[in-house]
Design a protein around this motif. Sequence first.
Motif, short mmCIF file in Angstrom:
data_model
loop_
_atom_site.label_atom_id
_atom_site.label_comp_id
_atom_site.label_asym_id
_atom_site.label_seq_id
_atom_site.Cartn_x
_atom_site.Cartn_y
_atom_site.Cartn_z
N HIS A 132 -6.77 7.92 -11.93
CA HIS A 132 -5.74 7.22 -11.43
C HIS A 132 -5.32 5.71 -11.77
O HIS A 132 -6.11 4.86 -11.00
CB HIS A 132 -5.38 7.37 -9.91
CG HIS A 132 -4.03 6.92 -9.47
ND1 HIS A 132 -2.84 7.58 -9.73
CD2 HIS A 132 -3.49 5.82 -8.81
CE1 HIS A 132 -1.87 7.12 -9.25
NE2 HIS A 132 -2.18 6.03 -8.54
N HIS A 135 -2.28 2.63 -13.31
CA HIS A 135 -0.95 2.24 -13.82
C HIS A 135 -1.10 1.13 -14.88
O HIS A 135 -1.44 -0.27 -14.46
CB HIS A 135 -0.10 1.54 -12.51
CG HIS A 135 0.29 2.56 -11.55
ND1 HIS A 135 1.41 3.30 -11.04
CD2 HIS A 135 -0.67 2.70 -10.42
CE1 HIS A 135 1.26 3.99 -10.34
NE2 HIS A 135 -0.08 4.00 -9.77
N HIS A 159 1.50 10.53 -6.43
CA HIS A 159 0.57 9.78 -5.28
C HIS A 159 1.07 10.71 -3.83
O HIS A 159 1.83 11.22 -3.87
CB HIS A 159 1.57 8.42 -4.84
CG HIS A 159 1.27 7.34 -5.97
ND1 HIS A 159 1.92 7.58 -6.86
CD2 HIS A 159 0.21 6.72 -6.41
CE1 HIS A 159 1.69 6.65 -7.79
NE2 HIS A 159 0.64 5.91 -7.27
N HIS A 167 -4.96 9.10 -3.74
CA HIS A 167 -4.95 8.51 -2.21
C HIS A 167 -5.59 9.49 -1.31
O HIS A 167 -6.47 9.55 -0.71
CB HIS A 167 -3.92 7.77 -2.03
CG HIS A 167 -3.47 6.80 -2.82
ND1 HIS A 167 -4.38 5.85 -3.34
CD2 HIS A 167 -2.53 6.38 -3.67
CE1 HIS A 167 -3.82 5.03 -4.04
NE2 HIS A 167 -2.84 5.06 -4.15
N ASP A 216 -6.70 2.78 -9.57
CA ASP A 216 -5.31 2.57 -9.07
C ASP A 216 -4.95 1.08 -9.69
O ASP A 216 -4.29 0.19 -8.77
CB ASP A 216 -5.24 2.66 -7.68
CG ASP A 216 -3.57 2.82 -7.33
OD1 ASP A 216 -2.86 2.83 -8.23
OD2 ASP A 216 -3.39 2.44 -6.18
ZN LIG Z 1 -0.72 4.57 -8.09
#
Ligand SMILES: [Zn+2]
Length: 425
Positions: A70, A72, A226, A267, A318
């Motif tokens: 995960h 971005h 998420h 998460h 993340d």
């Molecule tokens: Zn994220």
Amino acid sequence: MVSNKNSYAIKGNIIYSTTPDQLVLIENGYAVCENGICGGAFAKLPEKYNGIQVKDYGDRLVIPGLVDLHMHAPQYGLRGFGMDLELLDWLNTYTFPEEEKYAKEEYAKKAYGMFTEELKKSPTTRACIFATIHRDATKILMDLLEKTKLRTMVGKVNMDRNAPEYLCESTEESAAQTLQWLKEMQGQYKYVEPILTPRFIPSCSDSLMKTLGEIQKSQHLPVQSHLSENEGEIAWVKELCPAAGFYGEAYEHAGLFGNGCKTVMAHCVSSVEEEIALIKRNGVYVAHCPQSNMNLSSGIAPIRKYLDEGLHVGLGSDLAGGSSMSMFRAMSDAIQVSKLYWRMWDQSASPLNVKEAFYLATKGGGEFFGKIGSFESGYEFDVLVIEDESIWHPQELGLLERLERVIYLGDADNIVEKIVAGEII
Ligand SMILES: [Zn+2]
């Protein structure tokens, strides 16, 4: 006798996981690659491999490539600042204004160029990556990633509500742009795959989710999003989706929550029992992102419980909720937060150890990509060769201790060779 030019053996100190608590350590051993697939790891090279090329890395550590479930890419520029807010305010204050910039091709080329350069040098060989809502910028990211030869899944993000005007698509536009993006990328990439990416339930209307569910069914795409990260977010989902008994059910109602649809959810810090049961039943992967959960004060995901329940769990950086994209760091963070969880919250949840954290970063997350993250026979040959001479120590150390020190002290500079599916990159 195997005598193919696409086959070779790596000689060094071989380390890999078979299960969360089983770590195989072979001093001066061999890991064999046959056409990109691992033929196994051995203390002595089996006779059938006589004559194949042996790349001797001496006393170096040889581990499977690490998997980031995960991250971005457009948040690369936000690394290491703006950590004074919780999730929803952080998104509005820092993240959304940064993601808006990717409407401009020039900015996307510059920023994604830096991101891919760093990812290529990092310990990561496979990653699930969010882009932004912008179709053109997402293609720029995919083009750059393709050149790295890393194996990645990349998603154009979908958002049709509760976003600033500049990042909010209409429902029809969001679906149409996604279909157009999927069409344009067909046959374009060898190493990059598309993944459906509804940002999270607060950003996606029921009707958009339903449409994405239909796209998923017709094109059999994996999904990333998420789940149950922050208390304010969870309360908001309750308001937005009164028909869902819990957050995960809002994805389930759209057909975007495992059960034949390969899904990874980041998460799961505050998942309720029914949600954990559905994650398990549907085979959804949990991307545990401890550094982000600390930075945004989200909490600590109960990973001991998830492992005991037999859930699929991997690790995520993340980026840029997490400031570092290093999966070495993600492993040590996962161990450290599990100790706090045990000490402060639940004395029955024993902390994660090095073997377990290593499993999560290799085979645990790797399974999302297939047979990835181990040197067992039949696994794709993703390898990191690591030098730890530069992490000074005056005393003799065993292999497990050396691995632990790399996890706590290593960085991209310690990687001397990076191999993905048999190919040196
Ligand atoms: Zn994220």
